[in-house]
Design an enzyme around this catalytic site. Structure first.
Site, PDB file in Angstrom:
ATOM      1  N   HIS A 277       0.857  -1.176   0.000  1.00 28.61           N
ATOM      2  CA  HIS A 277       0.000   0.000   0.000  1.00 28.61           C
ATOM      3  C   HIS A 277       0.898   1.231   0.000  1.00 28.61           C
ATOM      4  O   HIS A 277       2.069   1.163   0.394  1.00 28.61           O
ATOM      5  CB  HIS A 277      -0.892   0.023   1.238  1.00 28.61           C
ATOM      6  CG  HIS A 277      -1.930  -1.060   1.255  1.00 28.61           C
ATOM      7  ND1 HIS A 277      -2.904  -1.174   0.290  1.00 28.61           N
ATOM      8  CD2 HIS A 277      -2.146  -2.081   2.131  1.00 28.61           C
ATOM      9  CE1 HIS A 277      -3.679  -2.208   0.558  1.00 28.61           C
ATOM     10  NE2 HIS A 277      -3.238  -2.785   1.666  1.00 28.61           N
ATOM     11  N   CYS A 320      -0.336   2.629  -4.353  1.00 29.99           N
ATOM     12  CA  CYS A 320      -1.093   3.842  -4.619  1.00 29.99           C
ATOM     13  C   CYS A 320      -0.215   5.069  -4.410  1.00 29.99           C
ATOM     14  O   CYS A 320       0.719   5.069  -3.613  1.00 29.99           O
ATOM     15  CB  CYS A 320      -2.306   3.928  -3.696  1.00 29.99           C
ATOM     16  SG  CYS A 320      -3.648   2.829  -4.169  1.00 29.99           S
TER      17      CYS A 320
END
Length: 452
Positions: A277, A320
């Protein structure tokens, strides 16, 4: 933590499913999903009567769903009905990507009505299956973003399916086309030296299970990315090191240790792949703390990693860079490598030549899964869109294309891809990858050259 083998990723993903449903849902390593098999079976007669194969077979051949021998076997049958039946017999044996590739080929050959029929049947089948436990959603083949909160992910419909533009069956089926001696001879002089065995060291760092206050969700499909990259880099001739589920501090320490390995002195390049992430400019450790990407790049720059000076260093970031899902826009109708410019020169001090100096950071290329401020998409079964595209392009074109051009082709694949998850915010979502480069020569990987 040991890396999951390519052959066990499917079992790992499905181990938490209800026991009564387990037999129907678990995928074989190279087998078609039971939903897809049943969909083809229920529409078998219509497909056998209506399929137009002449162009369709070429698309399936291009996507590596069938082989030349299979095409000849199909065409040897007498009559279109028998040929269609032979194709329908082969498809369920051609891997977990075969159904999506078949649907895409139908669309490309103007047989979209047959694709619509299949997707309608598929949606109905998924409603019949028992619901998953509310604590797990590992079997759902829908796109999710790399920063999708857990509470939002659990609300996603169980009947969502994503169309994939990837044409491979996953790590087990990856094959890298070798470079020809003729290509090497005509390109090596203008390219970075890449002759060492191994080509270099590669590090794949994959964070999947998260703890801490951030409540980052399990990266379902992350183990597929991990296995894909390990397989790809090995086939490209790299000595692959693996790190799994690291805290931010552990990532920093182990990346530093990797950058200082003595083997860099005798190899010609280096690869670092970070899968986690993330936010803009940083990736999460499993403890929910951030490691800044600039700190990572600094570990490998000319000041801190002299063993890799003047050698190409490749970075691939699957994370991301924000939380905005790219909704896309409607398309409107219509459609040298430069040498050094030189430097200022003084007439004084000609007797003693100064020591050659380098910029602090050079000879790097970094591929990002998405643009600044946006979310990277990941399929919960097949892994991240970006890693899928990266593996496809590098395995097919490393033999005759340099890395920067391959990343342009990756961009093109990502640009054309679209999420398919009706009823969720991810339906028709988009992603756009990018890369930045301080390379000073063409970077050809020259797979298989010189031959062993």
């Amino acid at each position: 933590m040991a890396a999951p083998s390519a052959g066990s990723w499917s079992t790992f993903q499905h181990k938490e499913l209800m026991a009564a449903d387990r037999g129907r849902r678990i995928l074989g390593v190279c087998g078609m999903h039971p939903h897809h098999q049943e969909t083809l079976k229920k529409n078998r007669v219509v497909l056998a009567k209506q399929l137009l194969l002449s162009e369709l077979l070429e698309h399936l051949l291009e996507k590596d769903i069938i082989t030349l021998e299979m095409r000849e076997l199909i065409q040897a049958k007498v009559g279109s009905f028998s040929q269609n039946v032979e194709l329908l017999n082969l498809l369920p044996k051609r891997g977990p990507q075969a159904f999506d590739a078949f649907c895409e080929a139908l669309r490309e050959t103007k047989q979209g009505h047959l694709e619509d029929m299949l997707l309608t049947t598929l949606s109905g089948l998924q409603h019949v299956l028992p619901p998953l436990s509310c604590d797990y959603d590992l079997s759902l083949p829908f796109p999710v973003c790399e920063s999708c909160p857990l509470y939002k992910k659990l609300r996603l419909s169980t009947d969502t399916v994503e169309h994939s533009l990837d044409n491979k069956d996953g790590p087990v089926c990856l094959q890298v086309k070798p470079c020809t001696p003729e290509f090497y001879q005509t390109h090596f002089q203008l390219a970075y030296r890449l002759q060492s065995r191994p080509r270099g060291l590669a590090l794949v760092l994959s964070n999947v299970h998260f703890t801490g206050e951030k409540e980052l969700e399990f990266r379902s499909g992350g183990d597929v990315d991990h296995s894909t990259l390990v397989t790809l880099f090995k086939l490209l001739g790299y000595d692959v090191h693996v790190l799994c589920d690291q805290t931010a501090q552990e990532m920093q320490e182990k990346l530093q240790n990797f950058a200082q390995l003595p083997a860099h002195r005798v190899t010609d390049s280096c690869i670092v792949a970070l899968l986690s992430h993330g936010v803009e400019g940083a990736i999460y450790g499993v403890d929910g703390k951030l490691l800044q990407l600039q700190e990572v790049f600094q570990l490998f720059d000319n000041a801190n990693c002299p063993s890799l000076q003047n050698k190409p260093k490749m970075f691939f970031i699957q994370a991301c860079r924000g939380d905005e899902t790219d909704r896309g826009v409607d398309q409107q109708d219509g459609k040298n490598h430069a040498g050094s410019p030189g430097c200022e020169e003084s007439d004084a001090g000609k007797e003693k030549l100064p020591k050659m100096r380098l910029p602090t950071r050079s000879d790097m290329i970094c591929g990002y899964a998405c643009l600044k401020g946006t979310a990277a998409m990941r399929n919960t079964k097949r892994g991240s869109w970006y890693i899928e595209a990266l593996a496809q392009v590098f395995s097919e074109r490393a033999c005759d294309m340099h890395v920067a051009d391959m990343l342009v082709k990756v961009n093109a694949l990502i640009k054309d891809r679209e999420g398919y998850a009706p009823g969720t915010e991810f339906h028709r979502c988009k992603e756009m990858s990018e890369y930045c480069s301080t390379l000073c020569r063409h970077l050809y990987l020259f797979p298989g050259h010189p031959p062993t």
